[in-house]
Design a protein around this motif. Structure first.
Motif, PDB file in Angstrom:
ATOM      1  N   ALA A   1       0.875  -1.174   0.000  1.00 21.35           N
ATOM      2  CA  ALA A   1       0.000   0.000   0.000  1.00 21.35           C
ATOM      3  C   ALA A   1       0.908   1.218   0.000  1.00 21.35           C
ATOM      4  O   ALA A   1       1.963   1.212   0.638  1.00 21.35           O
ATOM      5  N   GLY A   2       0.503   2.245  -0.730  1.00 21.05           N
ATOM      6  CA  GLY A   2       1.276   3.475  -0.768  1.00 21.05           C
ATOM      7  C   GLY A   2       0.383   4.646  -1.128  1.00 21.05           C
ATOM      8  O   GLY A   2      -0.783   4.463  -1.498  1.00 21.05           O
ATOM      9  N   THR A   3       0.941   5.837  -1.022  1.00 17.14           N
ATOM     10  CA  THR A   3       0.167   7.047  -1.313  1.00 17.14           C
ATOM     11  C   THR A   3       0.956   7.990  -2.208  1.00 17.14           C
ATOM     12  O   THR A   3       2.180   7.911  -2.295  1.00 17.14           O
ATOM     13  N   VAL A   4       0.200   8.887  -2.827  1.00 21.62           N
ATOM     14  CA  VAL A   4       0.773   9.982  -3.589  1.00 21.62           C
ATOM     15  C   VAL A   4       0.058  11.239  -3.114  1.00 21.62           C
ATOM     16  O   VAL A   4      -1.167  11.254  -3.016  1.00 21.62           O
TER      17      VAL A   4
ATOM     18  N   ALA B   1       0.704  -1.222   5.606  1.00 23.25           N
ATOM     19  CA  ALA B   1      -0.544  -0.477   5.408  1.00 23.25           C
ATOM     20  C   ALA B   1      -0.875   0.353   6.647  1.00 23.25           C
ATOM     21  O   ALA B   1      -1.278   1.512   6.532  1.00 23.25           O
ATOM     22  N   GLU B   2      -0.681  -0.225   7.824  1.00 15.93           N
ATOM     23  CA  GLU B   2      -0.947   0.516   9.063  1.00 15.93           C
ATOM     24  C   GLU B   2      -0.015   1.714   9.191  1.00 15.93           C
ATOM     25  O   GLU B   2      -0.432   2.786   9.631  1.00 15.93           O
ATOM     26  N   ARG B   3       1.233   1.556   8.792  1.00 16.88           N
ATOM     27  CA  ARG B   3       2.185   2.677   8.828  1.00 16.88           C
ATOM     28  C   ARG B   3       1.779   3.776   7.851  1.00 16.88           C
ATOM     29  O   ARG B   3       1.858   4.959   8.166  1.00 16.88           O
ATOM     30  N   VAL B   4       1.369   3.377   6.658  1.00 12.70           N
ATOM     31  CA  VAL B   4       0.943   4.349   5.643  1.00 12.70           C
ATOM     32  C   VAL B   4      -0.276   5.121   6.144  1.00 12.70           C
ATOM     33  O   VAL B   4      -0.352   6.343   6.005  1.00 12.70           O
ATOM     34  N   LEU B   5      -1.221   4.407   6.738  1.00 10.33           N
ATOM     35  CA  LEU B   5      -2.436   5.051   7.236  1.00 10.33           C
ATOM     36  C   LEU B   5      -2.136   6.015   8.377  1.00 10.33           C
ATOM     37  O   LEU B   5      -2.712   7.097   8.448  1.00 10.33           O
ATOM     38  N   SER B   6      -1.219   5.644   9.265  1.00 11.40           N
ATOM     39  CA  SER B   6      -0.920   6.498  10.417  1.00 11.40           C
ATOM     40  C   SER B   6      -0.042   7.690  10.051  1.00 11.40           C
ATOM     41  O   SER B   6       0.122   8.601  10.856  1.00 11.40           O
TER      42      SER B   6
ATOM     43  N   GLN C   1      -0.179  -1.896  -4.949  1.00 12.80           N
ATOM     44  CA  GLN C   1       0.666  -2.206  -6.093  1.00 12.80           C
ATOM     45  C   GLN C   1       1.231  -3.614  -5.943  1.00 12.80           C
ATOM     46  O   GLN C   1       1.759  -3.966  -4.891  1.00 12.80           O
ATOM     47  N   ALA C   2       1.109  -4.401  -7.000  1.00 14.54           N
ATOM     48  CA  ALA C   2       1.677  -5.749  -7.051  1.00 14.54           C
ATOM     49  C   ALA C   2       2.775  -5.761  -8.100  1.00 14.54           C
ATOM     50  O   ALA C   2       2.594  -5.237  -9.197  1.00 14.54           O
ATOM     51  N   VAL C   3       3.912  -6.367  -7.736  1.00 10.83           N
ATOM     52  CA  VAL C   3       5.057  -6.452  -8.642  1.00 10.83           C
ATOM     53  C   VAL C   3       5.556  -7.887  -8.654  1.00 10.83           C
ATOM     54  O   VAL C   3       5.758  -8.485  -7.585  1.00 10.83           O
ATOM     55  N   GLU C   4       5.734  -8.419  -9.861  1.00  8.69           N
ATOM     56  CA  GLU C   4       6.320  -9.748 -10.016  1.00  8.69           C
ATOM     57  C   GLU C   4       7.184  -9.707 -11.268  1.00  8.69           C
ATOM     58  O   GLU C   4       6.682  -9.442 -12.364  1.00  8.69           O
ATOM     59  N   ASP C   5       8.475  -9.952 -11.097  1.00  8.50           N
ATOM     60  CA  ASP C   5       9.455  -9.838 -12.179  1.00  8.50           C
ATOM     61  C   ASP C   5       9.354  -8.432 -12.777  1.00  8.50           C
ATOM     62  O   ASP C   5       9.508  -7.462 -12.060  1.00  8.50           O
ATOM     63  N   ALA C   6       9.097  -8.306 -14.076  1.00  7.36           N
ATOM     64  CA  ALA C   6       9.043  -6.990 -14.718  1.00  7.36           C
ATOM     65  C   ALA C   6       7.621  -6.452 -14.821  1.00  7.36           C
ATOM     66  O   ALA C   6       7.387  -5.389 -15.382  1.00  7.36           O
ATOM     67  N   ARG C   7       6.647  -7.166 -14.262  1.00  8.11           N
ATOM     68  CA  ARG C   7       5.236  -6.779 -14.385  1.00  8.11           C
ATOM     69  C   ARG C   7       4.780  -6.051 -13.114  1.00  8.11           C
ATOM     70  O   ARG C   7       4.997  -6.528 -12.005  1.00  8.11           O
TER      71      ARG C   7
ATOM     72  N   PRO D   1       9.361   3.227  -1.832  1.00  8.71           N
ATOM     73  CA  PRO D   1       8.193   3.904  -2.418  1.00  8.71           C
ATOM     74  C   PRO D   1       7.541   3.054  -3.505  1.00  8.71           C
ATOM     75  O   PRO D   1       8.105   2.048  -3.951  1.00  8.71           O
ATOM     76  N   LEU D   2       6.368   3.487  -3.930  1.00  5.96           N
ATOM     77  CA  LEU D   2       5.679   2.832  -5.034  1.00  5.96           C
ATOM     78  C   LEU D   2       6.567   2.852  -6.280  1.00  5.96           C
ATOM     79  O   LEU D   2       7.330   3.793  -6.486  1.00  5.96           O
ATOM     80  N   THR D   3       6.458   1.816  -7.084  1.00  6.47           N
ATOM     81  CA  THR D   3       7.210   1.742  -8.331  1.00  6.47           C
ATOM     82  C   THR D   3       6.623   2.735  -9.337  1.00  6.47           C
ATOM     83  O   THR D   3       5.405   2.836  -9.463  1.00  6.47           O
ATOM     84  N   VAL D   4       7.491   3.467 -10.010  1.00 11.93           N
ATOM     85  CA  VAL D   4       7.051   4.433 -11.010  1.00 11.93           C
ATOM     86  C   VAL D   4       7.478   3.970 -12.386  1.00 11.93           C
ATOM     87  O   VAL D   4       8.453   3.225 -12.496  1.00 11.93           O
ATOM     88  N   PRO D   5       6.810   4.349 -13.461  1.00  7.63           N
ATOM     89  CA  PRO D   5       5.676   5.260 -13.475  1.00  7.63           C
ATOM     90  C   PRO D   5       4.440   4.598 -12.874  1.00  7.63           C
ATOM     91  O   PRO D   5       4.233   3.396 -13.008  1.00  7.63           O
ATOM     92  N   LEU D   6       3.648   5.390 -12.191  1.00  5.56           N
ATOM     93  CA  LEU D   6       2.453   4.914 -11.502  1.00  5.56           C
ATOM     94  C   LEU D   6       1.250   5.099 -12.426  1.00  5.56           C
ATOM     95  O   LEU D   6       0.788   6.211 -12.633  1.00  5.56           O
ATOM     96  N   GLU D   7       0.792   4.000 -12.990  1.00  2.75           N
ATOM     97  CA  GLU D   7      -0.356   4.032 -13.894  1.00  2.75           C
ATOM     98  C   GLU D   7      -1.416   3.091 -13.346  1.00  2.75           C
ATOM     99  O   GLU D   7      -1.208   1.880 -13.307  1.00  2.75           O
TER     100      GLU D   7
END
Length: 191
Positions: A16-19, A151-156, A30-36, A82-88
């Motif tokens: 979980a992340g925020t912008v 997620a709890e850290r992001v929320l707080s 965001q889910a990341v597996e290999d290059a996807r 942080p979240l992987t960019v570009p964030l689409e």
């Protein structure tokens, strides 16, 4: 157009992340597996519910199946990057599903795209051709606990809550409904 289901059986990351700034943040999973990489947009309350339900499910799994899940995840197991960019974003989340896959000993998180139509329960955690697009992620108990912790850290990390009403405090001020719009003031000369 046929339904698209993004499946991550062994994700490298599920976070979980925020912008944005507190008070004006957009929440993503965001889910990341290999290059996807697949990112979905959702509401803060949905992140809260998902983290709480994952923690509750881990407790239930431990109780029923004896699957060990440490109470605290080691600091190095919680993804702080942080979240992987570009964030689409693929879609905005409407319905969420959560389950336990005994065969793979994994928690399954399914996030379905928001739709104006009512979503039939049979679509959640199923590969039917009809229904909204979905993101399905399989998490080990350790990965699930690490997700909930992050997620709890992001929320707080957002705005602090008002001590009276628990609503977020804004930098510009706060009209607390518990005070009914009034501020207590000392009046000189009253006994």
């Amino acid at each position: 157009m046929p339904r698209v289901i993004h499946v991550f059986r062994q994700p490298d990351r599920f976070i979980a992340g925020t912008v944005g700034e507190p008070g004006d943040r957009a929440f993503y999973l965001q889910a990341v597996e290999d290059a996807r990489t697949v990112s979905v947009l959702l509401e803060k309350q949905q992140v809260t519910v998902l983290a709480e339900r994952i923690s509750a499910l881990l407790g239930e799994i431990s109780r029923r199946f004896g699957t060990e899940v440490g109470e605290d995840v080691a600091t190095d197991e919680v993804d702080t990057e942080p979240l992987t960019v570009p964030l689409e974003e693929e879609f905005r989340v409407g319905t969420m599903g959560l389950g336990w896959d005994a065969d793979s000993r994994s928690i399954v998180v399914e996030l379905l795209a928001f739709t104006e139509e009512e979503v039939d329960e049979s679509v959640v955690l199923d590969d039917t051709e009809e229904g909204p697009d979905a993101l399905r992620v399989f998490l080990s108990p350790v990965q699930a606990k690490a997700f909930a912790t992050r997620a709890e850290r992001v929320l707080s990390a957002g705005r602090p809550p008002c001590p009276l009403c628990a609503e977020p405090l804004d930098a510009e001020g706060h009209i607390c409904p518990r005070q009914n719009g009034y501020h207590r003031r000392a009046v000189v000369g009253e006994s």
